[in-house]
Design a protein around this motif. Structure first.
Motif, PDB file in Angstrom:
ATOM      1  N   TRP A 130       0.651  -1.519   0.181  1.00  0.00           N
ATOM      2  CA  TRP A 130      -0.107  -0.235  -0.043  1.00  0.00           C
ATOM      3  C   TRP A 130       1.093   1.451   0.026  1.00  0.00           C
ATOM      4  N   GLU A 152     -15.413  -7.741  -1.134  1.00  0.00           N
ATOM      5  CA  GLU A 152     -15.891  -7.358   0.546  1.00  0.00           C
ATOM      6  C   GLU A 152     -15.687  -5.933   0.404  1.00  0.00           C
ATOM      7  N   TYR A 153     -16.619  -5.120   1.330  1.00  0.00           N
ATOM      8  CA  TYR A 153     -17.094  -4.290   1.016  1.00  0.00           C
ATOM      9  C   TYR A 153     -16.071  -3.443   2.276  1.00  0.00           C
ATOM     10  N   GLU A 154     -16.145  -4.505   3.337  1.00  0.00           N
ATOM     11  CA  GLU A 154     -14.919  -4.057   4.541  1.00  0.00           C
ATOM     12  C   GLU A 154     -13.039  -4.145   4.219  1.00  0.00           C
ATOM     13  N   ASP A 155     -13.021  -4.532   2.957  1.00  0.00           N
ATOM     14  CA  ASP A 155     -12.176  -4.641   3.007  1.00  0.00           C
ATOM     15  C   ASP A 155     -11.499  -3.281   1.464  1.00  0.00           C
ATOM     16  N   THR A 156     -12.916  -2.925   0.796  1.00  0.00           N
ATOM     17  CA  THR A 156     -12.786  -1.183   1.085  1.00  0.00           C
ATOM     18  C   THR A 156     -12.445  -0.290   1.489  1.00  0.00           C
ATOM     19  N   VAL A 157     -12.886  -0.617   2.708  1.00  0.00           N
ATOM     20  CA  VAL A 157     -13.369   0.218   3.163  1.00  0.00           C
ATOM     21  C   VAL A 157     -11.437   0.640   3.936  1.00  0.00           C
ATOM     22  N   LYS A 158     -11.120  -0.364   4.173  1.00  0.00           N
ATOM     23  CA  LYS A 158      -9.318  -0.430   4.879  1.00  0.00           C
ATOM     24  C   LYS A 158      -8.486   0.149   3.897  1.00  0.00           C
ATOM     25  N   ALA A 159      -8.899  -0.276   2.561  1.00  0.00           N
ATOM     26  CA  ALA A 159      -7.540   0.029   1.338  1.00  0.00           C
ATOM     27  C   ALA A 159      -8.536   1.796   1.383  1.00  0.00           C
ATOM     28  N   SER A 160      -9.148   2.381   1.075  1.00  0.00           N
ATOM     29  CA  SER A 160      -9.284   3.314   0.828  1.00  0.00           C
ATOM     30  C   SER A 160      -8.996   4.063   2.024  1.00  0.00           C
ATOM     31  N   GLU A 161      -8.652   3.385   3.206  1.00  0.00           N
ATOM     32  CA  GLU A 161      -8.147   4.157   4.785  1.00  0.00           C
ATOM     33  C   GLU A 161      -6.397   4.826   4.284  1.00  0.00           C
ATOM     34  N   ARG A 162      -5.965   3.104   3.996  1.00  0.00           N
ATOM     35  CA  ARG A 162      -4.582   3.234   3.799  1.00  0.00           C
ATOM     36  C   ARG A 162      -4.060   4.072   2.591  1.00  0.00           C
TER      37      ARG A 162
END
Length: 202
Positions: A130, A152-162
């Motif tokens: 990342w 996974e929506y949750e994976d996308t949330v984390k990737a966006s934050e990173r």
């Protein structure tokens, strides 16, 4: 158009088993054209089984200058955007738009409509770096259905934050395809207009 891409261009990368005429692609292509973008939307080779190396070789053999372009990918095409940005040989781009990005096989491995190992060659062997990806684009936009059955929506949330990206959540949007009733993405274009990537007058 020629395969030579210059600044103020957009490159579309479609998803698994698809093509650039599917879903919301024609509508979004027209939106970029209104803002005087030149669009390159290739049909990715052997896309029923996305392969990172196959896609790289194909895209790099087209004579395309990717520097400062806008990259738009859907599903495994969005994963391919991340793969490109993580490669040291790939230039910095103006923006990366990741629609229904596919980050792992947790859901697909449990569904009968996907083949075993269909996506084994899509992901980087050591996972996504990342920190490297973050340095390769001026802006990141994530568009994701909050009920996506495949990615996974949750994976996308984390990737966006990173990546310090902007997350655009589409309520009940599924995997953001025509099957789920999605043939336009006005939520995305509104943000792109606000940020100056699309012309406010169109």
């Amino acid at each position: 158009m020629s395969d030579t891409i210059r600044p103020n261009q957009v490159v579309f990368l479609h998803g698994t088993g698809g093509d650039p005429g599917d879903h919301w692609w024609p509508w979004l292509r027209a939106e970029f054209a209104k803002s005087y973008y030149e669009v390159w939307a290739p049909v990715l080779p052997d896309n029923d089984k996305p392969n990172q190396e196959t896609y790289w070789n194909f895209l790099m053999s087209r004579g395309v200058d990717f520097e400062d372009v806008v990259l738009v990918g859907h599903s495994s095409g969005a994963t391919t955007v991340l793969n490109l940005l993580m490669d040291d040989r790939f230039p910095r781009v103006r923006a990366a738009v990741l629609v229904g990005v596919f980050l792992n096989q947790n859901l697909t491995s449990r569904r009968e409509d996907f083949e075993k190992d269909q996506f084994v060659d899509l992901f980087p062997k050591n996972g996504f770096d990342w920190n490297v990806i973050k340095r390769k684009a001026d802006n990141f936009y994530f568009v994701h259905g909050d009920d996506d059955p495949y990615c996974e929506y949750e994976d996308t949330v984390k990737a966006s934050e990173r990546l310090g990206g902007e997350l655009i959540t589409i309520k009940s949007g599924g995997h953001l395809t025509s099957r789920f009733g999605i043939v336009e993405l006005p939520q995305l274009t509104a943000v792109l207009k606000h940020d100056g990537l699309l012309d406010e007058n169109h």
